[in-house]
Design an enzyme around this catalytic site. Structure first.
Site, PDB file in Angstrom:
ATOM      1  N   HIS A   1       9.207 -48.321 -50.510  1.00 53.36           N
ATOM      2  CA  HIS A   1      10.567 -47.753 -50.708  1.00 53.36           C
ATOM      3  C   HIS A   1      10.936 -46.578 -49.638  1.00 53.36           C
ATOM      4  CE1 HIS A   1      10.467 -49.423 -55.073  1.00 53.36           C
ATOM      5  NE2 HIS A   1      11.466 -50.109 -54.360  1.00 53.36           N
TER       6      HIS A   1
ATOM      7  N   LYS B   1      17.907 -55.505 -67.100  1.00 53.05           N
ATOM      8  CA  LYS B   1      16.345 -55.062 -67.039  1.00 53.05           C
ATOM      9  C   LYS B   1      16.168 -54.014 -67.957  1.00 53.05           C
ATOM     10  CE  LYS B   1      15.472 -56.383 -62.350  1.00 53.05           C
ATOM     11  NZ  LYS B   1      14.928 -55.756 -60.954  1.00 53.05           N
TER      12      LYS B   1
ATOM     13  N   ARG C   1       9.779 -58.107 -47.813  1.00 50.29           N
ATOM     14  CA  ARG C   1       8.190 -57.928 -47.919  1.00 50.29           C
ATOM     15  C   ARG C   1       7.639 -59.387 -47.530  1.00 50.29           C
ATOM     16  NH1 ARG C   1       8.142 -55.498 -53.670  1.00 50.29           N
ATOM     17  NH2 ARG C   1      10.084 -56.633 -53.456  1.00 50.29           N
TER      18      ARG C   1
ATOM     19  N   SER D   1       7.064 -52.041 -57.255  1.00 55.44           N
ATOM     20  CA  SER D   1       7.156 -51.342 -58.509  1.00 55.44           C
ATOM     21  C   SER D   1       6.436 -51.986 -59.622  1.00 55.44           C
ATOM     22  CB  SER D   1       8.500 -50.954 -58.795  1.00 55.44           C
ATOM     23  OG  SER D   1       9.245 -50.322 -57.851  1.00 55.44           O
TER      24      SER D   1
END
Ligand code: ADP
Length: 162
Positions: free
Chosen positions: A17, A41, A90, A129
């Site tokens: 990040h 979440k 990514r 993460s």
């Protein structure tokens, strides 16, 4: 003045990040990194904790500000009069998901919110993460993934003193 928003969960912020933040801050005059308060979440860190960590990690970047939001990104961006969202890519798996969100945001904002993708620096291509949390939950070494002070806070959450 060119401004952009970088929205995300940032639970917690990683070097991946931070790499995107630094690069976006060089392209735009002002970058708002905004922590999404996502009710679906269950995060490891509260929104307040995530905002604090991001503030600390970006304190040397004067044109970066940290905020939080809940609800739709297009509404939040419209309120702030910002027309560009930043997202990091990514792998191919990110692309499919991100493309759908980017197109939805563009359509639902009436063309008012575009998304700009920055591709990951290769050394962070593996980093997420979730991976960091999984490794830390087993007391593994996450020093290559997050700033030291973030690492300490993650270990604390899992009951490790290191
Ligand atoms: P989400 O917002 O999907 O819950 P994150 O908060 O983890 O996910 O990530 C926010 C944004 O940062 C996403 O666009 C994600 O693809 C990107 N990102 C996360 N990790 C990296 C990395 N290692 N390199 C580049 N971009 C990343």
């Amino acid at each position: 003045m060119k401004a952009a928003i970088y929205p995300g969960s940032f639970d917690p912020v990683t070097f991946g990040h931070l790499d995107i933040i630094k690069r976006a801050a060089q392209i735009f005059d002002e970058l708002t990194v905004s922590v999404l308060n996502n009710k679906t979440k269950t995060p490891l860190f509260s929104v307040e904790e995530r905002v604090k960590m991001l503030e600390e990690a970006t304190r040397d970047l004067p044109n970066v500000r940290i905020e939080s939001f809940s609800g739709l990104l297009i509404d939040y961006a419209r309120d702030k009069n910002i027309h560009v969202a930043i997202r990091g890519l990514r792998a191919f798996t990110d692309f499919e998901y991100e493309l759908q969100i980017a197109q939805t945001n563009r359509k639902f904002s009436g063309g008012d919110l575009d998304t700009m993708f920055l591709t990951t620096s290769l050394e962070y291509a593996y980093l997420s993460s979730s991976t960091v949390k999984e490794v830390a939950s087993f007391n593994g070494d996450i020093s290559q993934c997050v700033p030291e002070f973030v690492g300490k806070l993650i270990y604390q959450k899992y009951g490790y003193d290191r």
